[in-house]
Design an enzyme around this catalytic site. Structure first.
Site, PDB file in Angstrom:
ATOM      1  N   GLU A 182      -7.878  -3.102   3.446  1.00  0.00           N
ATOM      2  CA  GLU A 182      -8.321  -1.893   2.274  1.00  0.00           C
ATOM      3  C   GLU A 182      -9.365  -2.278   1.444  1.00  0.00           C
ATOM      4  OE1 GLU A 182      -6.503   1.202  -0.941  1.00  0.00           O
ATOM      5  OE2 GLU A 182      -5.709  -1.069  -1.057  1.00  0.00           O
TER       6      GLU A 182
ATOM      7  N   HIS B  51      -0.806   7.309   1.211  1.00  0.00           N
ATOM      8  CA  HIS B  51      -0.212   7.654   0.525  1.00  0.00           C
ATOM      9  C   HIS B  51      -0.809   7.794  -1.109  1.00  0.00           C
ATOM     10  CE1 HIS B  51      -0.995   3.305   0.473  1.00  0.00           C
ATOM     11  NE2 HIS B  51      -0.499   3.347  -0.535  1.00  0.00           N
ATOM     12  N   ASP B  52      -2.271   7.251  -0.790  1.00  0.00           N
ATOM     13  CA  ASP B  52      -3.133   7.329  -2.200  1.00  0.00           C
ATOM     14  C   ASP B  52      -3.871   8.666  -2.049  1.00  0.00           C
ATOM     15  OD1 ASP B  52      -2.243   4.832  -3.036  1.00  0.00           O
ATOM     16  OD2 ASP B  52      -3.571   3.643  -1.728  1.00  0.00           O
TER      17      ASP B  52
ATOM     18  N   ASP C  73       2.807  -4.071   4.928  1.00  0.00           N
ATOM     19  CA  ASP C  73       1.773  -4.173   3.969  1.00  0.00           C
ATOM     20  C   ASP C  73       1.808  -5.649   3.268  1.00  0.00           C
ATOM     21  OD1 ASP C  73       0.097  -2.850   1.841  1.00  0.00           O
ATOM     22  OD2 ASP C  73       0.998  -0.982   2.605  1.00  0.00           O
TER      23      ASP C  73
ATOM     24  N   ASP D  42      -3.412  -4.747   1.189  1.00  0.00           N
ATOM     25  CA  ASP D  42      -3.996  -4.244   0.155  1.00  0.00           C
ATOM     26  C   ASP D  42      -5.028  -4.564  -0.973  1.00  0.00           C
ATOM     27  OD1 ASP D  42      -2.183  -1.802  -1.449  1.00  0.00           O
ATOM     28  OD2 ASP D  42      -2.426  -3.494  -3.153  1.00  0.00           O
TER      29      ASP D  42
HETATM   30  C1  GLC Z   1      -3.764   0.280  -3.101  1.00  0.00           C
HETATM   31  C2  GLC Z   1      -2.295   0.779  -2.695  1.00  0.00           C
HETATM   32  C3  GLC Z   1      -1.890   1.704  -3.903  1.00  0.00           C
HETATM   33  C4  GLC Z   1      -1.836   0.744  -4.968  1.00  0.00           C
HETATM   34  C5  GLC Z   1      -2.820  -0.291  -5.346  1.00  0.00           C
HETATM   35  C6  GLC Z   1      -2.205  -1.353  -6.068  1.00  0.00           C
HETATM   36  O1  GLC Z   1      -4.719   0.848  -3.278  1.00  0.00           O
HETATM   37  O2  GLC Z   1      -2.664   1.420  -1.498  1.00  0.00           O
HETATM   38  O3  GLC Z   1      -0.949   2.449  -3.369  1.00  0.00           O
HETATM   39  O4  GLC Z   1      -1.479   1.480  -6.124  1.00  0.00           O
HETATM   40  O5  GLC Z   1      -3.443  -0.632  -4.169  1.00  0.00           O
HETATM   41  O6  GLC Z   1      -1.578  -2.180  -5.243  1.00  0.00           O
END
Ligand code: GLC
Ligand code: CA
Length: 541
Positions: free
Chosen positions: A242, A316-317, A98, A200
């Protein structure tokens, strides 16, 4: 389109804090992950997306990094991490790290320096702004974790930007020196033999906060092309961005091969279907299967040769899809297998989130004291203050909260599901005696073996990877499509509902490929699909 290994594999996401605790402190760790590599090899996956394992004060469970080149003490050591990468490699599993570079932790050495004053050489690594004329925040930008995105720094009389928590100050990607340091860091990870990066909130790095621009800023793709050239461009790595707001047009900008940016992006259009159009993720509405079908089809057909899809239901979100749009009660096994078949038969790289392959479910909470996630906790207080009822807020947390996916992995029926011998950092779902890895491994008809079979089929049948997608016209609740490749044709049929649904096509069955029950299917005309029924047949081309 040139072919790549990352199109052929299935990726498995590990959330290390909740995967396997090896030393009884209640926190998953690297030694625990290494212990479970044989399990992952048995499943058949070809890559792991590893949520952050870096040094972090854990304000946002590791997405607030204080040292990109050290491992979180609770997780283990760098030597253990290197051992994990090597052990995964022996099993033909690549480790995708990540990469959280939109922001750091406020405890990162760069930010500690930057806070020392306006003249500090690291000041410009972050985003600072003077107060507005009235002395308040520079503008109305909000944090994804509630409240304003600006935090006051009294010592220097300026605000700093944090699109997430106060402890996640945003990096300033306009700063060329900062970018070079990030690339050098990435190269040191690449040298350790990793398989790539999951990036991310990468759509935010082109932000122009003074103009209120956060996502898809003007220099975003320039930065990614620069990164590609400076780091992974010379290696065939999996890179997945992402990108919350991506449309197919935007996705092509990231992933069209000739643009030399990323392998693929995570797009979230289908994920928003149970959210009110003008609301936040907490504002719920029922998901309509017809809409889901339309969006899946759009992404399957619109990228064409200019990109590659990532396929996922969970991470995980997100709440667990089995509880969210499946039926985690009377049809838990059927709907879990249906979701797997529907997803893995589409064109793109499938991702499995830990526990999905054993049919883990959401974990409702009765009080906010049970919550661990900063997003959930902040939202709770914000909405209470805005006059929402406690009941209403808890209902949206139970539907959408991120802790749902972050409960410990359920390995067996022993206490705490075999995740830890100590006290877990977050409570284990009470259904672990029923739902756990040991149980599914012992049952040849289990959800686990449906996933294993889908992964094996992918290795044996190029049609699953390269075949063209074509939607089949059906009633709303049935999602059916064909894949076609090299004179071969597969028909995928899924019932996305609790009711019996009609299905009928003229195709002739050649061979049964996979199904989520044992029923014999002899023809495709005038069928009544059972609730959550799913099957794939090879048909006459
Ligand atoms: C992304 C991650 C999430 C995190 C956010 C800030 O969306 O997947 O878990 O809280 O970024 O880093
Ligand atoms: Ca531990």
């Amino acid at each position: 389109m040139e072919k790549h290994w990352w199109q052929e594999v299935v990726v498995y996401q590990i959330y290390p804090r909740s995967f396997k605790d090896s030393n009884g402190d209640g926190i998953g760790d690297i030694a625990g992950m290494t212990e479970k590599l044989d399990y992952l090899e048995k499943l058949g996956i070809g890559a792991i997306w590893l949520s952050p394992v870096y040094q972090s004060p854990n304000d946002d469970n590791g997405y607030d990094i204080s040292d990109y080149e050290a491992v979180l003490d609770e997780f283990g050591t760098m030597a253990e991490m290197e051992h994990f990468i090597a052990e995964a490699d022996k099993r033909n599993i690549k480790v995708v790290m990540d990469l959280v570079v939109n922001h750091t932790s406020d405890e990162h050495a760069w930010f500690v320096e930057a806070k020392k004053g306006k003249d500090n050489p690291y000041r410009d690594y972050y985003v600072w702004a003077d107060p507005a004329a009235d002395g308040g925040v520079p503008n109305g930008l909000g944090s994804a974790f509630s409240g304003p995105a600006w935090e006051w720094d009294a010592a220097s009389g300026q605000y700093y930007l944090h699109l997430f928590s106060k402890k996640q100050p945003d990096l300033n990607w306009q700063n060329q020196k900062m970018r070079q340091e990030i690339y050098a860091m990435m190269n040191r990870w690449i040298a350790k033999g990793i398989g790539g990066f999951r990036m991310d909130v990468i759509d935010l790095i082109g932000k122009i906060p003074e103009e209120g621009i956060t996502g898809n800023g003007p220099q975003l793709h320039e930065f990614l092309q620069e990164m590609h050239q400076a780091t992974f461009g010379a290696h065939d790595l999996l890179t997945v961005g992402e990108t919350w707001g991506a449309t197919p047009e935007i996705a092509k900008l990231y992933s069209a091969p000739e643009r030399k940016e990323l392998s693929m992006v995570f797009q979230f259009e289908h994920i928003g279907l149970d959210q009110k159009p003008d609301g936040e993720k907490w504002d719920l509405q029922p998901m309509r299967a017809a809409e889901l079908k339309r969006i899946l089809t759009k992404w399957q057909t619109e990228l064409g040769q200019d990109g590659w899809n990532s396929l996922f239901w969970n991470n995980h979100d997100l709440p667990r899809m089995l509880s969210r749009w499946g039926n985690d009660q009377e049809y838990r096994s059927e709907s879990a297998k249906m979701l797997a078949i529907l997803l893995h038969m589409m064109k793109g790289t499938p991702y499995i989130y830990q526990g999905e392959e054993i049919g883990m479910t959401n974990t409702p909470i009765a009080s906010i004291a049970e919550a661990r996630d900063i997003e959930t906790i902040n939202m709770y207080h914000e909405r209470l203050a805005r006059g929402y009822s406690e009941e209403e807020i808890l209902a949206s947390i139970n539907a959408k909260g991120r802790d749902n996916a972050r409960r410990p992995m359920q390995w067996n029926a022993s206490s705490n599901g075999g995740f830890t011998t100590g006290t877990p950092w977050i409570g284990v779902n009470e259904n672990y005696p029923l739902i756990n890895a040991e149980t599914v491994l012992a049952d040849p008809d289990s959800i686990f073996y449906t996933y294993q079979k889908l992964i094996r089929l992918r290795k044996e049948h190029p049609i699953m990877i390269w075949g063209e997608f074509e939607l089949v016209d059906t009633v709303d609740e049935v999602i059916s499509y064909c894949r076609e490749y090299d004179g071969e044709r597969w028909l995928v049929v899924t019932n996305f509902s609790d009711e019996t649904q009609p299905f009928s096509v003229e195709d002739e069955i050649v061979e049964m490929i996979i199904q989520n029950d044992g029923n014999e299917i002899t023809g495709l005309k005038d069928l009544q699909l059972k609730p959550w029924q799913a099957f794939v047949v090879k048909v006459k081309a």
